[in-house]
Motif scaffolding. Structure first.
Motif, PDB file in Angstrom:
ATOM      1  N   ASP A  69     -17.593  36.404  31.566  1.00 50.87           N
ATOM      2  CA  ASP A  69     -17.834  36.696  30.243  1.00 50.87           C
ATOM      3  C   ASP A  69     -16.205  37.309  29.766  1.00 50.87           C
ATOM      4  O   ASP A  69     -16.159  38.473  30.090  1.00 50.87           O
ATOM      5  CB  ASP A  69     -18.999  37.643  30.039  1.00 50.87           C
ATOM      6  CG  ASP A  69     -19.215  37.792  28.408  1.00 50.87           C
ATOM      7  OD1 ASP A  69     -18.536  37.745  27.471  1.00 50.87           O
ATOM      8  OD2 ASP A  69     -20.473  38.305  28.276  1.00 50.87           O
ATOM      9  N   SER A  70     -15.574  36.562  28.786  1.00 52.38           N
ATOM     10  CA  SER A  70     -14.566  37.217  28.159  1.00 52.38           C
ATOM     11  C   SER A  70     -14.593  38.188  27.473  1.00 52.38           C
ATOM     12  O   SER A  70     -13.664  38.956  27.182  1.00 52.38           O
ATOM     13  CB  SER A  70     -13.661  36.062  27.657  1.00 52.38           C
ATOM     14  OG  SER A  70     -14.193  35.792  26.889  1.00 52.38           O
ATOM     15  N   THR A  71     -15.831  38.426  26.979  1.00 55.31           N
ATOM     16  CA  THR A  71     -15.959  39.665  25.912  1.00 55.31           C
ATOM     17  C   THR A  71     -15.958  40.961  26.693  1.00 55.31           C
ATOM     18  O   THR A  71     -16.099  42.185  26.071  1.00 55.31           O
ATOM     19  CB  THR A  71     -16.963  39.452  25.092  1.00 55.31           C
ATOM     20  OG1 THR A  71     -18.359  39.311  25.872  1.00 55.31           O
ATOM     21  CG2 THR A  71     -17.121  38.049  24.195  1.00 55.31           C
ATOM     22  N   GLY A  81     -13.973  43.534  35.505  1.00 60.25           N
ATOM     23  CA  GLY A  81     -14.378  44.319  36.292  1.00 60.25           C
ATOM     24  C   GLY A  81     -16.028  45.020  35.986  1.00 60.25           C
ATOM     25  O   GLY A  81     -16.623  45.683  36.882  1.00 60.25           O
ATOM     26  N   THR A  82     -16.134  44.742  34.791  1.00 60.13           N
ATOM     27  CA  THR A  82     -17.657  45.003  34.596  1.00 60.13           C
ATOM     28  C   THR A  82     -18.749  43.797  34.459  1.00 60.13           C
ATOM     29  O   THR A  82     -18.131  42.736  34.369  1.00 60.13           O
ATOM     30  CB  THR A  82     -17.646  45.585  33.053  1.00 60.13           C
ATOM     31  OG1 THR A  82     -17.181  44.834  32.121  1.00 60.13           O
ATOM     32  CG2 THR A  82     -16.585  46.805  32.910  1.00 60.13           C
ATOM     33  N   THR A  83     -20.016  44.072  34.872  1.00 57.81           N
ATOM     34  CA  THR A  83     -21.122  43.236  34.844  1.00 57.81           C
ATOM     35  C   THR A  83     -22.194  43.624  33.844  1.00 57.81           C
ATOM     36  O   THR A  83     -22.250  44.843  33.358  1.00 57.81           O
ATOM     37  CB  THR A  83     -21.459  43.059  36.375  1.00 57.81           C
ATOM     38  OG1 THR A  83     -22.105  44.606  36.784  1.00 57.81           O
ATOM     39  CG2 THR A  83     -20.307  42.678  37.487  1.00 57.81           C
ATOM     40  N   LYS A  84     -23.184  42.696  33.393  1.00 57.66           N
ATOM     41  CA  LYS A  84     -24.149  43.090  32.667  1.00 57.66           C
ATOM     42  C   LYS A  84     -25.067  41.814  32.847  1.00 57.66           C
ATOM     43  O   LYS A  84     -24.727  40.558  33.211  1.00 57.66           O
ATOM     44  CB  LYS A  84     -23.713  43.071  31.196  1.00 57.66           C
ATOM     45  CG  LYS A  84     -24.792  43.274  30.225  1.00 57.66           C
ATOM     46  CD  LYS A  84     -24.347  43.180  28.797  1.00 57.66           C
ATOM     47  CE  LYS A  84     -25.236  43.847  27.654  1.00 57.66           C
ATOM     48  NZ  LYS A  84     -24.858  43.708  26.581  1.00 57.66           N
ATOM     49  N   VAL A  85     -26.388  42.288  33.112  1.00 57.10           N
ATOM     50  CA  VAL A  85     -27.321  41.279  33.257  1.00 57.10           C
ATOM     51  C   VAL A  85     -27.926  40.550  31.963  1.00 57.10           C
ATOM     52  O   VAL A  85     -28.180  41.257  31.023  1.00 57.10           O
ATOM     53  CB  VAL A  85     -28.694  42.122  33.998  1.00 57.10           C
ATOM     54  CG1 VAL A  85     -29.837  40.856  34.046  1.00 57.10           C
ATOM     55  CG2 VAL A  85     -28.218  42.574  35.056  1.00 57.10           C
ATOM     56  N   GLY A 108     -17.281  40.545  33.466  1.00 58.44           N
ATOM     57  CA  GLY A 108     -16.345  40.392  32.354  1.00 58.44           C
ATOM     58  C   GLY A 108     -14.918  39.952  32.914  1.00 58.44           C
ATOM     59  O   GLY A 108     -14.457  40.396  34.122  1.00 58.44           O
ATOM     60  N   THR A 109     -13.966  39.398  32.072  1.00 59.28           N
ATOM     61  CA  THR A 109     -12.723  38.927  32.409  1.00 59.28           C
ATOM     62  C   THR A 109     -11.567  39.256  31.366  1.00 59.28           C
ATOM     63  O   THR A 109     -10.579  39.141  31.608  1.00 59.28           O
ATOM     64  CB  THR A 109     -12.684  37.215  32.326  1.00 59.28           C
ATOM     65  OG1 THR A 109     -13.146  36.867  31.250  1.00 59.28           O
ATOM     66  CG2 THR A 109     -13.646  36.936  33.532  1.00 59.28           C
TER      67      THR A 109
END
Length: 231
Positions: free
Chosen positions: A118-120, A124-128, A172-173
């Motif tokens: 997810d480029s938004t 280094g962050t993740t979201k379910v 996140g990217t």
């Protein structure tokens, strides 16, 4: 030569002999015996001693033997034969009771996890994005019961009654820029070198001004020294 000696029986007359025999018969009848005889003259006397009249001499000094009882009296009545009772036979052990039953059970199916970029989202962050849900599998067994105790189990059917839901996780990217604390206003990136956009510098990083020098001008953005760069 002297004449032969006569016994007392020989000296009796014929009538006396008959009377004696009759008296003996009566005595035997009174005593319960049976006398069978014929009145006959005794044999003629010989020179030898008169033979003693036959009598029932006692054996070994005992009394005369009593007449043998009739065969019918000696026979012992046979006991009435009672029918032999048959021994009770052991009853055969009962056959085991076997029953077949159908039993169902459920089993959880673990869900899988899938990740997406997810480029938004910051790098280094993740979201379910989609939460995973376990599925359900229904199992059908054929169960054998012997006298009420389970002795066998066979799986005859397996069906997915609820499919699992895959969990989706976004990674996140997006790269975030870190601003150099020596400048304010516009964000001056931290890099090996920063030049003003549209200028003659060759980077590799650029910034749109104006920027204010609040510390050291490490990238030499304030060319005229008035404290404002890229103006």
């Amino acid at each position: 030569m002297a004449p032969p000696r006569q016994s007392w029986w020989g000296r009796l007359s014929r009538g006396a002999r008959v009377a004696v025999v009759a008296a003996g018969v009566m005595v035997l009848c009174c005593c319960g015996g049976v006398a069978i005889g014929a009145v006959t003259d005794p044999p003629a006397s010989t020179d030898k001693k008169d033979a003693a009249p036959a009598s029932s001499a006692p054996v070994n000094g005992g009394e005369a033997a009593a007449p043998a009882p009739a065969v019918a009296d000696l026979a012992t009545p046979s006991a009435t034969a009672s029918p032999t009772e048959a021994a009770p036979s052991e009853s055969p052990s009962p056959s085991p009771q076997v029953r077949i039953r159908t039993v169902t059970a459920t089993q959880k199916i673990a869900y899988s996890t899938r990740t997406v970029k997810d480029s938004t989202l910051a790098e280094g962050t993740t979201k379910v994005r989609t939460r995973g849900v376990a599925g359900v599998r229904t199992l059908t067994y054929q169960v054998t019961l012997t006298d009420g105790v389970e002795t066998g189990r066979k799986l005859v059917r397996s069906v997915v009654t609820k499919a699992p839901v895959t969990q989706v996780v976004a990674v996140g990217t997006k790269q975030t820029r870190q601003c150099d604390p020596n400048y304010s206003g516009a964000c001056v990136p931290i890099a090996s070198d920063v030049d003003c956009s549209g200028g003659s510098g060759n980077g590799p990083a650029y910034v749109d001004g104006p920027v204010y020098v609040v510390g050291r001008d490490i990238y030499d953005l304030d060319r005229d020294g008035d404290g404002v760069g890229c103006d």
